[in-house]
Design a protein around this motif. Structure first.
Motif, PDB file in Angstrom:
ATOM      1  N   ALA A 322       0.871  -1.106  -0.093  1.00 27.47           N
ATOM      2  CA  ALA A 322      -0.062   0.039   0.087  1.00 27.47           C
ATOM      3  C   ALA A 322       0.810   1.261   0.200  1.00 27.47           C
ATOM      4  O   ALA A 322       1.965   1.382   0.927  1.00 27.47           O
ATOM      5  N   ASP A 326      -1.674   6.292  -3.325  1.00 32.41           N
ATOM      6  CA  ASP A 326      -2.553   5.516  -4.443  1.00 32.41           C
ATOM      7  C   ASP A 326      -3.968   5.994  -4.635  1.00 32.41           C
ATOM      8  O   ASP A 326      -4.411   6.682  -3.664  1.00 32.41           O
ATOM      9  N   GLN A 329      -7.343   1.765  -2.470  1.00 33.57           N
ATOM     10  CA  GLN A 329      -6.355   0.486  -2.216  1.00 33.57           C
ATOM     11  C   GLN A 329      -6.378  -0.271  -2.980  1.00 33.57           C
ATOM     12  O   GLN A 329      -6.990  -0.829  -3.591  1.00 33.57           O
ATOM     13  N   GLY A 331      -5.239  -4.220  -4.401  1.00 33.60           N
ATOM     14  CA  GLY A 331      -5.604  -5.402  -4.056  1.00 33.60           C
ATOM     15  C   GLY A 331      -6.091  -6.246  -4.951  1.00 33.60           C
ATOM     16  O   GLY A 331      -5.785  -6.089  -6.235  1.00 33.60           O
ATOM     17  N   GLU A 496     -14.519   3.286  -3.395  1.00 35.47           N
ATOM     18  CA  GLU A 496     -12.979   2.573  -2.923  1.00 35.47           C
ATOM     19  C   GLU A 496     -13.015   1.153  -3.493  1.00 35.47           C
ATOM     20  O   GLU A 496     -11.945   0.706  -3.388  1.00 35.47           O
ATOM     21  N   ASP A 497     -14.370   0.789  -3.820  1.00 35.28           N
ATOM     22  CA  ASP A 497     -14.379  -0.902  -4.046  1.00 35.28           C
ATOM     23  C   ASP A 497     -14.528  -1.225  -5.500  1.00 35.28           C
ATOM     24  O   ASP A 497     -14.922  -2.550  -5.710  1.00 35.28           O
ATOM     25  N   ARG A 514     -14.108  -5.506  -5.355  1.00 40.15           N
ATOM     26  CA  ARG A 514     -13.048  -5.900  -4.632  1.00 40.15           C
ATOM     27  C   ARG A 514     -13.481  -7.260  -3.813  1.00 40.15           C
ATOM     28  O   ARG A 514     -14.608  -7.429  -3.674  1.00 40.15           O
ATOM     29  N   HIS A 523       1.271 -10.413   1.824  1.00 39.30           N
ATOM     30  CA  HIS A 523       1.850  -8.920   1.525  1.00 39.30           C
ATOM     31  C   HIS A 523       3.066  -9.058   1.378  1.00 39.30           C
ATOM     32  O   HIS A 523       4.019  -9.793   1.682  1.00 39.30           O
TER      33      HIS A 523
END
Length: 542
Positions: A322, A326, A329, A331, A496-497, A514, A523
């Motif tokens: 992260a 950005d 987020q 992912g 965001e998703d 997401r 990670h």
């Protein structure tokens, strides 16, 4: 406490221990004595303490449980007690002079692999390392176990056995992995679950319900049920667990093998296996899939993937690190890909670029390839709703940016840097944050959004407002990944998703949502390792 007393010679009052003879100090706790003799000495010292002066007992109480002394002899112990002559206290000289409860606390702080070396120091340390408290803490801190380990111990499996025989030997397979299944790829998450290590295959929701949660299917498990020895079982098929094997090929790679593939077969033969697979994969029958091309793709995938029989090689993958700059987020996201159904991509950020890499793929664009490449320094200002409905107007906006990119590429790197600087200081509508390379909320607020007429979407359930949009390219290719090329399109950030991509040449829209699953041990340690992994992924299927 009685056990600790035997280990280190501490009496029941926790204030007295057998002093080593001077000529045996080098041997330390390695000197041995049978249990009856130890108990006799401990009992005698307890009498000495109980019969001693009140001042001696008070001194012992003040000094605490870490102190050990011989009051009857008048000597000074290593815990700091003065003798009858009033000499200065003597502090512990070595780690082995500490009481067992302190050593347990110290050893509990060490990483598990270091405890093997500690056990080689002396017999006292080796005995203390049998304390379950140490291994419970290692299981929790290193592997995140949330179960009540005391209950597991009551069932006959000690925390030490759990760590030494299961968790530590198989620690290298925990985390995220991509199976080598030709162009299809996949997502495997290996986790600790009580007395098990389980490999879960993550499957996208049934097409086209991209907002639904991921589905999971166990492929293998490892446990300590039989003779406290780690046992690997294959979970593939519909006849329950059966014998399997796991082999470490090399760093960041391992293989699974089923030793009883007959457990994968069904009484109805391949037809029954196909119907079951189709229901799990698509949630419908072949007759309900009217598109002939889609039927062909589905049959092809079943024939290709079923030949592996869960004998697969897996390569480690990481979640992207992260970064505070950005756009959203980073992912994993599920996305719609037309006739190919839903696929999983990994969104990551690299300076002023956002990249989406396929974790699952298809015969056209296989897993591991860069499906989307978005230039965050090139925002696109959408027109009003009426003009958005016109595919020609959207094409004009995007192709204008695309031609600019091509001109700059022809002019060279210097012109590219100059153009980026000019865009960063441009008008209010197209200005960007020079530091982060992402359009700020003030320069492009949330606005209504609608797909142009003629653009195909898998369903009409997509957001009707968006935050920002940017120029990008998507990878398209013929069957077998032939003639791959990057085609211009529009990246649309909804929230965001969720984000979307309009493939102008294909007149198709992909919606991405997401993955909400919590993925442990996944990670990347740093950005360099993550970028190296992306390059390796592309080479696997190039």
């Amino acid at each position: 406490m009685a056990v600790c007393a035997r280990l280190c010679g501490v009496g029941q009052s926790r204030r007295c221990r057998r002093r080593q003879p001077h000529n045996q100090q080098d041997q330390g706790s390695d000197s041995e004595m049978d249990e009856e003799e130890e108990e006799r000495i401990v009992a005698q010292r307890q009498v000495d303490v109980d019969g001693g002066s009140k001042s001696s007992v008070a001194a012992a109480a003040i000094a605490g449980p870490s102190d050990a002394c011989e009051y009857g002899s008048g000597r000074v112990n290593r815990g700091g007690f003065p003798d009858r002559a009033g000499t200065a206290p003597v502090q512990p000289q070595t780690l082995s002079d500490l009481p067992p409860e302190l050593l347990v606390e110290i050893f509990s702080l060490l990483p598990g692999p270091a405890l093997a070396d500690v056990a080689l120091v002396c017999k006292k340390f080796r005995r203390i390392l049998n304390t379950e408290t140490i291994w419970r803490r290692r299981c929790v801190e290193e592997f995140g176990m949330k179960e009540d380990l005391r209950k597991i111990e009551a069932g006959g499996i000690s925390s030490r056995d759990l760590y030494v025989k299961l968790l530590h030997p198989y620690r290298h397979i925990l985390g995220l992995w991509q199976p080598d299944i030709g162009p299809y790829g996949g997502l495997l998450n290996v986790v600790v679950d009580g007395l098990f290590i389980i490999g879960w295959m993550y499957l996208p929701p049934h097409d086209p319900r991209v907002e639904d949660p991921m589905r999971r299917r166990p492929l293998f498990r490892i446990h300590l049920w039989e003779s406290k020895k780690a046992t690997v079982e294959c979970m593939y098929g519909h006849k329950g667990p059966h014998k399997g094997d796991i082999q470490t090929v090399k760093k960041d790679e391992f293989s699974t093998k089923c030793n009883q593939t007959d457990h994968h077969r069904m009484p109805g033969g391949r037809q029954e296996e196909f119907r079951t697979w189709l229901d799990e994969e698509w949630g419908r029958t072949l007759e309900e899939i009217f598109h002939e091309h889609m039927q062909e793709l589905i049959l092809m995938k079943f024939i290709y993937t079923s030949q592996y029989d869960n004998c697969l090689t897996y390569r480690r993958i990481y979640l992207p690190p992260a970064m505070p700059s950005d756009l959203l987020q980073a992912g994993l996201f599920k996305g719609t890909y037309g006739s190919h159904g839903l696929e999983i991509v990994m969104l990551s950020f690299h300076g002023t670029f956002a990249k989406a890499t396929k974790l699952t793929g298809d015969p056209n664009v296989p897993a591991g390839q860069l499906t989307l490449d978005v230039d965050l320094s090139r925002p696109v200002v959408l027109p009003d709703l009426e003009q958005q409905r016109n595919i020609e107007e959207l094409s004009r906006l995007v192709m204008g940016v695309h031609e600019e990119v091509q001109r700059e590429a022809e002019q060279g790197a210097s012109a590219t840097g100059k153009g980026a600087a000019e865009r960063a200081c441009g008008s209010g509508e197209e200005g960007i944050e020079a530091e982060h390379g992402a359009c700020s909320d003030s320069c492009q607020p949330s606005q209504p959004f609608v797909l142009p007429l003629g653009v195909m979407a898998r369903n009409d359930v997509y957001p009707r407002t968006c935050r920002k949009s940017f120029y990008g390219t998507g990878l398209i290719a013929g069957h077998g990944f032939t003639s791959p090329e990057r085609t211009p399109g529009l990246f649309v950030l909804f929230d965001e998703d969720r984000f979307g991509f309009i493939w102008l040449e294909l007149k198709s829209f992909s919606l991405y949502s997401r993955l909400m699953d919590h993925l442990e041990h996944a990670h990347a340690p740093n950005m360099e390792r993550f970028e190296a992994m992306l390059q390796n992924m592309q080479s696997w299927t190039s």
